[in-house]
Enzyme design. Sequence first.
Site, PDB file in Angstrom:
ATOM      1  N   ARG A 133      20.291   7.838 -74.723  1.00  0.00           N
ATOM      2  CA  ARG A 133      20.570   6.411 -74.574  1.00  0.00           C
ATOM      3  C   ARG A 133      21.781   6.035 -75.402  1.00  0.00           C
ATOM      4  O   ARG A 133      21.825   6.334 -76.594  1.00  0.00           O
ATOM      5  CB  ARG A 133      19.337   5.648 -75.066  1.00  0.00           C
ATOM      6  CG  ARG A 133      18.948   4.504 -74.192  1.00  0.00           C
ATOM      7  CD  ARG A 133      17.613   3.963 -74.587  1.00  0.00           C
ATOM      8  NE  ARG A 133      17.523   3.483 -75.961  1.00  0.00           N
ATOM      9  CZ  ARG A 133      16.751   2.469 -76.331  1.00  0.00           C
ATOM     10  NH1 ARG A 133      16.045   1.825 -75.427  1.00  0.00           N
ATOM     11  NH2 ARG A 133      16.663   2.103 -77.572  1.00  0.00           N
ATOM     12  N   THR A 146      25.054   0.181 -75.315  1.00  0.00           N
ATOM     13  CA  THR A 146      24.686  -0.375 -74.003  1.00  0.00           C
ATOM     14  C   THR A 146      23.216  -0.133 -73.650  1.00  0.00           C
ATOM     15  O   THR A 146      22.679  -0.770 -72.752  1.00  0.00           O
ATOM     16  CB  THR A 146      25.535   0.267 -72.894  1.00  0.00           C
ATOM     17  OG1 THR A 146      25.199   1.664 -72.825  1.00  0.00           O
ATOM     18  CG2 THR A 146      27.029   0.114 -73.166  1.00  0.00           C
ATOM     19  N   ASP A 202      11.462   5.912 -83.139  1.00  0.00           N
ATOM     20  CA  ASP A 202      12.236   6.833 -82.301  1.00  0.00           C
ATOM     21  C   ASP A 202      11.434   8.119 -82.116  1.00  0.00           C
ATOM     22  O   ASP A 202      11.268   8.907 -83.056  1.00  0.00           O
ATOM     23  CB  ASP A 202      13.586   7.130 -82.958  1.00  0.00           C
ATOM     24  CG  ASP A 202      14.495   7.906 -82.014  1.00  0.00           C
ATOM     25  OD1 ASP A 202      14.074   8.989 -81.532  1.00  0.00           O
ATOM     26  OD2 ASP A 202      15.611   7.440 -81.740  1.00  0.00           O
ATOM     27  N   ASP A 248      13.221  11.553 -82.871  1.00  0.00           N
ATOM     28  CA  ASP A 248      13.441  11.760 -84.300  1.00  0.00           C
ATOM     29  C   ASP A 248      12.138  12.078 -85.022  1.00  0.00           C
ATOM     30  O   ASP A 248      12.100  12.916 -85.928  1.00  0.00           O
ATOM     31  CB  ASP A 248      14.093  10.517 -84.920  1.00  0.00           C
ATOM     32  CG  ASP A 248      15.566  10.408 -84.570  1.00  0.00           C
ATOM     33  OD1 ASP A 248      16.139  11.405 -84.096  1.00  0.00           O
ATOM     34  OD2 ASP A 248      16.137   9.317 -84.763  1.00  0.00           O
TER      35      ASP A 248
END
Length: 208
Positions: free
Chosen positions: A103, A107, A199, A202
Site C-alpha cells: 500500500r 495514496t 500493521d 510488521d
Amino acid sequence: MQFQAIDHPLVRHKLTLLRDEGTQPKDFRDLLLEISMLLGYAATQGLPLRSTSVQTPVGPAEGQLLAGRQPVIVPVLRAGLGMAEGLLRILPAAAVGHIGLARDPQTHQPVEYYRKLPADIRERHAIVVDPMLATGGSAAAAISIVKGAGACGVTLLCLVAAPEGVRVVDEQHPDVPIFGAALDEGLNDHAYIVPGLGDAGDRLYGTL
Ligand code: PRP
Ligand code: URA
C-alpha cells in the site's frame, strides 16, 4: 453485505490476543496460523464433494472426497503468508499462488510487485487470504488478478475488516463471499482499521 463473521469462542479468544499490542511476533504468528485454521473451516464449507467408497478394517464404507482440483490459496504478501500457513494445514494438497501488493503510504493505493499463480488456476477455486481488509484496495486488486488469471471461483478470507473495505469489495466483486473474524468500527486518518491490530505484516515479522 457479503461479509460473514465467524463467531466462535476460540476465534474471539485468539483474535483478542492478536489485537493485544503486547503480543510478540512468535506468538502473533502462532495465533494467526491457529485462527486461520478455524476461519478456513468455515470458508471452505461450500467446496464440492464426490462420492466414493473405501474399505475400513471392518467393512466397506461410503464416503466423500473433495471433487476436482483442490483450491489455490492466494496470500497477499506479506501478511497473507501468515494465514496461508494455517489454511495449508487443513488443505494440505492445495496449490499456493502469491501476489505481492504494497500500500502506498500517501495514496493508500496498492502497488503490485510480485505475482506467481499456478498454471492450472482455471481448474481451481481461489481462496485469497489477507488478514486486513482496510480500504479494500488490496483485496479488490488481488481478486481482480485471480479472476483475470481464470480462477473458477473466488472466496476472500480476512481476519479483521472495516465496513469501508467490505463495501469496496462488494461493489467491485459482488460474487465473492468474504469471511472474517470481526467487522470493526472503521478507518483512521492513515487508513488503519480501528481498533484493528495495527500493521499486520510488521507484527508478524517484527519490522515495526
Ligand atoms: C496491508 C495488509 C493488506 C493491506 C490492507 O498490507 O496486509 O494487504 O495493507 O489495506 P487496504 O485494504 O487499504 O488495501 P501492506 O500494504 O501494509 O503490506 P505488508 O503486508 O507487506 O506490510
Ligand atoms: N494494513 C494493516 O496491516 N493494518 C491496517 O489496519 C490497515 C492496513
